[in-house]
Design an enzyme around this catalytic site. Structure first.
Site, PDB file in Angstrom:
ATOM      1  CE  LYS A 170      -1.654   2.841   2.986  1.00  0.00           C
ATOM      2  NZ  LYS A 170      -1.655   4.102   2.185  1.00  0.00           N
ATOM      3  CD  GLU A 245      12.648   4.923   8.460  1.00  0.00           C
ATOM      4  OE1 GLU A 245      12.434   5.967   9.122  1.00  0.00           O
ATOM      5  OE2 GLU A 245      12.673   4.892   7.230  1.00  0.00           O
ATOM      6  CB  CYS A 279      12.384   9.646   8.810  1.00  0.00           C
ATOM      7  SG  CYS A 279      13.221   8.517   7.699  1.00  0.00           S
ATOM      8  CD  GLU A 379       9.609  13.361  11.978  1.00  0.00           C
ATOM      9  OE1 GLU A 379      10.489  12.891  11.260  1.00  0.00           O
ATOM     10  OE2 GLU A 379       8.621  12.720  12.355  1.00  0.00           O
TER      11      GLU A 379
END
Length: 476
Positions: A170, A245, A279, A379
Site C-alpha cells: 500500500k 521505521e 525522517c 518533528e
C-alpha cells in the site's frame, strides 16, 4: 499510460471491488492532476489470497531463480528511471534533477544492493548437531510513505523477493504513480503472479485491513510514529511480526574543534535537502554555546542561498512540501518557535518571496533554541533547522539524547577519534561522522520511538526470514 484506476493483484490489473477515488494534487501548483482509485478491505482480501497462494511455490524457488529475477527487475527499472523521477517530482515536489538522480536512483541502488547480498547469503548454517535454516516468513504487508517513495518501496520489496516472500504493497495516496510504474516494472520483469500485489488506499481503511489481516505474517511500515503505534496495536491480536521505521528529531553535534564552516554548511544543506522531508534529517544542530552567533551567521548564509521554487525550473534548490496539511503544520510550528522566544535567523512564516501559490516553505533557521521549546521536541518535517547551544561535550551528548526519537545522529569534530567517541554515546540507530553519508550495505533503522526494525543490505534481508533450528540434522 499509467493505470491509476486499477490495482495490481495476482499478476493482472483489476478494478476495485467498490469504486472510489481521490484526487492527486501537484504541490507546486495546488491543482489536481488526476484521480487515483482507493481500495477497501475487500481488495486487501483478494490481494492477500493471491499472495498466500503464490507463497506455496515462490517460497521454494532457488537462490539462482531469485537472482535472475532481481537482475531482470534491475534491467527494466533502468529503462523507466526518468519516468519515475518525473512522477515523484510532480506528486511530492522534489526538484526534477534530484527526483531523477536521488529519488529514483535510491530505489535502483537498494535492488542492486539486495542482489549482491542474495548472491552470498548463507541461508543454512550448522550448529553442533543442529542445522540452522533461514526461511521466508510468509506473506508481507508493506505500507510506505510519500517522502522517498521509491526508496522505501524498493528497500522492502527487493529483500522480500530475495527471501522468497510474497507481498501486498500500500503506497502513499499522495505519491501513487511511481508505485504503479514499479508494479509495471515487476510485471515486465516476469515476477510470478501473486508474488507482488499493489492496492492503493488510505491508512484507516487499507492500512488497517492489512495490519489486522490473519493471513499476513508480517507488516513492514514506514511513516509517522503515531501511525506506527496504530499499526502495531492492530497487528497485536494476530501476533504478526511488525517492522517499523518511524519519525525522528536527529541531533547534529558540532564540537568546538570541528571545521565550523564546513560542518555547519553541510548540516544546513542536509537539513534542507528534500525540503526537510526526511525522517533522518539533522534537524537539531547542537553547537558550542560560545559559537552560537558565528554558527547562526553561517547558517543564515546557506539559507539565503537556498532557493525554494518550481521543481522543474533551473536553479531551484528545494521544491514545495507535499500538501496543504503539511504546509499548515510547518507554519504553525514556525510561529510557535517565534512565540516561544527562539531567534529567527532566516526564513519564517508565509510563502517565499515572489511565490503566490504552491506549498512552498521559506528555508528557515532558528538559533538560541532551548530543549523545552516545541520546535526542539516535535518533528517538523519541513525545511526548518533549530540550533541549540551546549556548554561542553557532555551537555551536547545529553541534549542529543533528550528526545523520544533515535533514528539518526551526526557528529563533527577535529578528529575522527573524537567523533567516534561522541558517536558511541548517542542513542540512535544510524550515526554519521564527519559528514560521511550512509552506507547502503549497512543497516538503517531506529531506537526508541523511531522504530524497531532494520532495512538495507543483509539486515534488510533478515527482516523477512524466520529462523528454524533442526536438531539431529548433523548427528552421526
Amino acid at each position: 499510460m499509467v493505470n491509476r484506476m486499477q490495482f495490481y493483484i495476482d499478476g493482472a490489473w483489476v478494478d476495485p471491488v467498490v469504486k472510489k477515488s481521490t484526487p492527486v494534487v501537484n504541490p507546486a501548483t495546488e491543482e489536481a492532476m488526476y484521480e487515483v482509485a482507493l481500495g477497501s478491505k475487500a481488495d486487501v482480501d483478494k490481494a492477500v489470497a493471491a499472495a498466500k497462494r503464490a507463497f506455496e511455490t515462490f517460497s521454494v524457488t532457488s537462490r539462482e531463480e531469485r537472482i535472475a529475477l532481481l537482475e531482470k527487475i534491475i534491467a527494466v527499472y533502468k529503462s523507466r528511471m526518468k519516468e519515475i523521477g518525473a512522477a515523484i517530482s510532480d506528486e511530492m515536489g522534489a526538484p526534477l534533477p534530484m527526483a531523477e538522480k536521488m529519488q529514483a536512483g535510491a530505489g535502483l541502488g537498494h535492488i542492486m544492493s539486495t542482489l549482491d547480498v542474495l548472491k552470498n547469503y548463507q541461508f543454512e548454517e550448522p550448529m553442533g548437531s543442529a542445522m540452522i535454516v533461514r526461511e521466508p516468513i510468509g506473506v508481507i504487508g508493506m505500507i510506505t510513505p510519500w517522502n522517498w517513495p521509491l526508496n522505501q518501496i524498493a528497500c522492502k520489496v527487493a529483500p522480500a523477493i530475495a527471501a522468497g516472500c510474497t507481498m501486498i504493497l500500500k503506497p502513499s495516496e499522495f505519491t501513487p504513480t511511481s508505485a504503479l510504474i514499479f508494479a509495471e516494472i515487476l510485471h515486465e520483469a516476469g515476477v510470478p503472479k501473486g508474488v507482488f500485489n499493489l492496492v492503493n488506499g488510505l491508512g484507516p481503511e487499507v492500512g488497517a485491513a492489512m495490519s489486522e489481516h490473519p493471513d499476513i505474517d508480517m507488516i513492514s511500515f514506514t511513516g509517522s510514529t503515531r501511525a506506527g503505534i496504530d499499526v502495531a496495536q492492530r497487528a497485536a491480536p494476530t501476533v504478526k511480526r511488525v517492522s517499523q521505521e518511524l519519525g525522528g528529531k536527529s541531533p547534529n553535534v558540532i564540537l568546538e574543534d570541528a571545521d565550523l564552516t564546513k560542518a555547519v554548511t553541510g548540516g544546513v544543506m542536509h537539513m534542507f535537502n528534500n525540503s526537510g522531508q526526511s525522517c533522518n534529517a539533522p534537524s537539531r544542530m547542537i553547537v558550542p554555546l560560545s559559537k552560537m552567533q558565528e554558527v547562526a551567521a553561517i547558517a543564515k548564509g546557506v539559507a539565503e542561498k537556498t532557493k525554494a521554487g518550481d521543481p522543474r525550473a533551473e536553479g531551484t534548490t528545494i521544491g514545495p512540501v507535499v500538501n496543504r496539511i503539511q504546509w499548515d503544520k510547518i507554519q504553525t510550528l514556525i510561529n510557535k518557535g517565534i512565540e516561544e522566544g527562539a531567534t529567527l535567523v532566516a526564513g519564517g512564516p508565509g510563502l517565499p518571496e515572489g511565490v503566490n501559490k504552491g506549498f512552498y516553505v521559506r528555508p528557515t533557521v532558528f538559533a538560541d533554541v532551548t530543549k523545552d521549546m516545541t520546535i526542539a521536541r516535535e518533528e517538523i518535517f519541513g525545511p526548518v533547522l533549530v540550533i541549540m547551544g551546549a556548554k561542553d561535550e557532555n551537555e551536547a551528548v545529553e541534549l542529543a539524547n533528550d528526545t523520544p526519537y533515535g533514528l539518526a545522529g551526526y557528529v563533527s569534530a577535529g578528529s575522527v577519534d573524537r567523533a567516534r567517541a561522541v558517536g558511541r554515546k548517542i542513542r540512535a540507530g544510524n550515526i554519521n561522522l564527519q559528514g560521511v553519508p550512509n552506507e547502503r550495505t549497512a543497516p538503517f533503522g531506529g531506537y526508541k520511538q523511531s522504530g524497531n526494525g532494520r532495512e538495507w543490505g543483509k539486515f534488510g534481508l533478515e527482516e523477512y526470514l524466520e529462523v528454524k533450528a533442526i536438531a539431529g540434522f548433523n548427528a552421526a
